[in-house]
Design a protein around this motif. Structure first.
Motif, PDB file in Angstrom:
ATOM      1  N   ASP A 129      24.491  -5.587 -21.654  1.00  0.00           N
ATOM      2  CA  ASP A 129      23.601  -4.596 -21.288  1.00  0.00           C
ATOM      3  C   ASP A 129      22.208  -4.388 -21.857  1.00  0.00           C
ATOM      4  O   ASP A 129      21.350  -4.783 -21.521  1.00  0.00           O
ATOM      5  CB  ASP A 129      24.071  -3.502 -20.634  1.00  0.00           C
ATOM      6  CG  ASP A 129      25.178  -3.907 -19.599  1.00  0.00           C
ATOM      7  OD1 ASP A 129      24.928  -4.907 -18.913  1.00  0.00           O
ATOM      8  OD2 ASP A 129      25.924  -2.764 -19.327  1.00  0.00           O
ATOM      9  N   LYS A 134      20.446  -7.485 -22.163  1.00  0.00           N
ATOM     10  CA  LYS A 134      19.594  -7.789 -20.755  1.00  0.00           C
ATOM     11  C   LYS A 134      18.493  -6.949 -20.554  1.00  0.00           C
ATOM     12  O   LYS A 134      17.350  -7.338 -20.193  1.00  0.00           O
ATOM     13  CB  LYS A 134      20.520  -7.706 -19.810  1.00  0.00           C
ATOM     14  CG  LYS A 134      20.219  -7.827 -18.469  1.00  0.00           C
ATOM     15  CD  LYS A 134      21.469  -7.680 -17.472  1.00  0.00           C
ATOM     16  CE  LYS A 134      20.726  -7.584 -16.161  1.00  0.00           C
ATOM     17  NZ  LYS A 134      21.850  -7.413 -14.967  1.00  0.00           N
ATOM     18  N   ASP A 135      18.593  -5.558 -20.989  1.00  0.00           N
ATOM     19  CA  ASP A 135      17.648  -4.523 -20.921  1.00  0.00           C
ATOM     20  C   ASP A 135      16.245  -5.150 -21.700  1.00  0.00           C
ATOM     21  O   ASP A 135      15.227  -4.875 -21.184  1.00  0.00           O
ATOM     22  CB  ASP A 135      18.332  -3.093 -21.439  1.00  0.00           C
ATOM     23  CG  ASP A 135      17.300  -2.168 -20.814  1.00  0.00           C
ATOM     24  OD1 ASP A 135      16.771  -2.213 -19.767  1.00  0.00           O
ATOM     25  OD2 ASP A 135      17.246  -1.183 -21.565  1.00  0.00           O
ATOM     26  N   ILE A 157      15.448  -8.096 -22.616  1.00  0.00           N
ATOM     27  CA  ILE A 157      14.731  -9.324 -21.877  1.00  0.00           C
ATOM     28  C   ILE A 157      14.103  -8.738 -20.720  1.00  0.00           C
ATOM     29  O   ILE A 157      12.854  -9.314 -20.551  1.00  0.00           O
ATOM     30  CB  ILE A 157      15.647 -10.119 -21.956  1.00  0.00           C
ATOM     31  CG1 ILE A 157      16.287 -10.891 -23.131  1.00  0.00           C
ATOM     32  CG2 ILE A 157      15.198 -11.345 -20.922  1.00  0.00           C
ATOM     33  CD1 ILE A 157      17.497 -11.790 -23.110  1.00  0.00           C
ATOM     34  N   GLU A 158      14.710  -8.092 -19.917  1.00  0.00           N
ATOM     35  CA  GLU A 158      14.304  -7.790 -18.555  1.00  0.00           C
ATOM     36  C   GLU A 158      12.544  -7.001 -18.612  1.00  0.00           C
ATOM     37  O   GLU A 158      12.042  -7.172 -17.980  1.00  0.00           O
ATOM     38  CB  GLU A 158      15.000  -6.857 -17.806  1.00  0.00           C
ATOM     39  CG  GLU A 158      16.179  -7.503 -17.233  1.00  0.00           C
ATOM     40  CD  GLU A 158      17.066  -6.783 -16.360  1.00  0.00           C
ATOM     41  OE1 GLU A 158      17.056  -5.579 -16.386  1.00  0.00           O
ATOM     42  OE2 GLU A 158      17.889  -7.503 -15.588  1.00  0.00           O
ATOM     43  N   LYS A 159      12.850  -6.108 -19.774  1.00  0.00           N
ATOM     44  CA  LYS A 159      11.603  -5.275 -20.122  1.00  0.00           C
ATOM     45  C   LYS A 159      10.624  -5.847 -21.019  1.00  0.00           C
ATOM     46  O   LYS A 159       9.531  -5.620 -21.246  1.00  0.00           O
ATOM     47  CB  LYS A 159      12.006  -3.908 -20.827  1.00  0.00           C
ATOM     48  CG  LYS A 159      12.782  -2.882 -19.784  1.00  0.00           C
ATOM     49  CD  LYS A 159      13.367  -1.765 -20.578  1.00  0.00           C
ATOM     50  CE  LYS A 159      13.914  -0.912 -19.540  1.00  0.00           C
ATOM     51  NZ  LYS A 159      14.471   0.330 -20.117  1.00  0.00           N
ATOM     52  N   GLN A 160      10.879  -7.255 -21.251  1.00  0.00           N
ATOM     53  CA  GLN A 160       9.898  -8.255 -22.003  1.00  0.00           C
ATOM     54  C   GLN A 160       9.737  -7.554 -23.390  1.00  0.00           C
ATOM     55  O   GLN A 160       8.432  -7.844 -23.750  1.00  0.00           O
ATOM     56  CB  GLN A 160       8.845  -8.496 -21.102  1.00  0.00           C
ATOM     57  CG  GLN A 160       9.068  -9.255 -20.057  1.00  0.00           C
ATOM     58  CD  GLN A 160       7.852  -9.583 -19.212  1.00  0.00           C
ATOM     59  OE1 GLN A 160       6.853  -9.250 -19.338  1.00  0.00           O
ATOM     60  NE2 GLN A 160       8.490 -10.854 -18.240  1.00  0.00           N
ATOM     61  N   THR A 220      12.193 -11.552 -26.416  1.00  0.00           N
ATOM     62  CA  THR A 220      12.732 -12.888 -25.736  1.00  0.00           C
ATOM     63  C   THR A 220      14.345 -13.176 -26.516  1.00  0.00           C
ATOM     64  O   THR A 220      14.645 -12.604 -27.291  1.00  0.00           O
ATOM     65  CB  THR A 220      11.879 -14.163 -26.164  1.00  0.00           C
ATOM     66  OG1 THR A 220      12.028 -14.397 -27.469  1.00  0.00           O
ATOM     67  CG2 THR A 220      10.628 -13.979 -25.728  1.00  0.00           C
ATOM     68  N   LYS A 221      14.953 -14.020 -25.645  1.00  0.00           N
ATOM     69  CA  LYS A 221      16.331 -14.435 -25.970  1.00  0.00           C
ATOM     70  C   LYS A 221      16.154 -15.141 -27.523  1.00  0.00           C
ATOM     71  O   LYS A 221      17.165 -14.766 -28.214  1.00  0.00           O
ATOM     72  CB  LYS A 221      16.857 -15.380 -24.985  1.00  0.00           C
ATOM     73  CG  LYS A 221      17.320 -14.741 -23.700  1.00  0.00           C
ATOM     74  CD  LYS A 221      17.923 -16.042 -22.918  1.00  0.00           C
ATOM     75  CE  LYS A 221      18.391 -15.604 -21.429  1.00  0.00           C
ATOM     76  NZ  LYS A 221      18.950 -16.506 -20.797  1.00  0.00           N
TER      77      LYS A 221
END
Length: 101
Positions: A47, A50-51, A53-56, A59-60
């Motif tokens: 999580d 993911k958080d 990455i989603e909030k940019q 990056t991965k």
């Protein structure tokens, strides 16, 4: 004269009373319990990634490289020696470059 106060203590190592299969079974049961206990932390780790990455925020690749760097630090890796080995292996084991058509 006889001393009747002497006690004989017999010590039995109970590890020797189990078969290899029983030890394997015990080990697996313990491992499963530990992995089940770890699962909430693994989910929390997923999580978190993911958080970010989603909030940019990252990056991965940023996350992957930072985790690798942390592991190198924790393992006290000799970076110059690692780079020498990387350069030596890169020529022989790197994937072929794609050609532009």
């Amino acid at each position: 004269m006889t001393n009747n106060n002497i006690k004989i203590v017999v010590s039995k190592d109970y590890r020797d009373t189990k078969s290899k299969e029983e030890h394997i079974s015990d080990y697996i049961e313990s491992l499963v319990a530990i992995e089940e206990a770890m699962e909430p932390y693994k989910e929390q780790k997923r999580d978190l990634k993911k958080d970010y990455i989603e909030k940019q925020w990252l990056t991965k690749e940023d996350i992957s490289l930072s985790v690798r760097a942390l592991r190198l630090l924790k393992d006290d890796i000799d970076i110059p020696a690692l780079m020498d080995m990387y350069i030596a292996l890169r020529g022989k084991h790197s994937p072929p470059e794609e050609e532009d058509e």
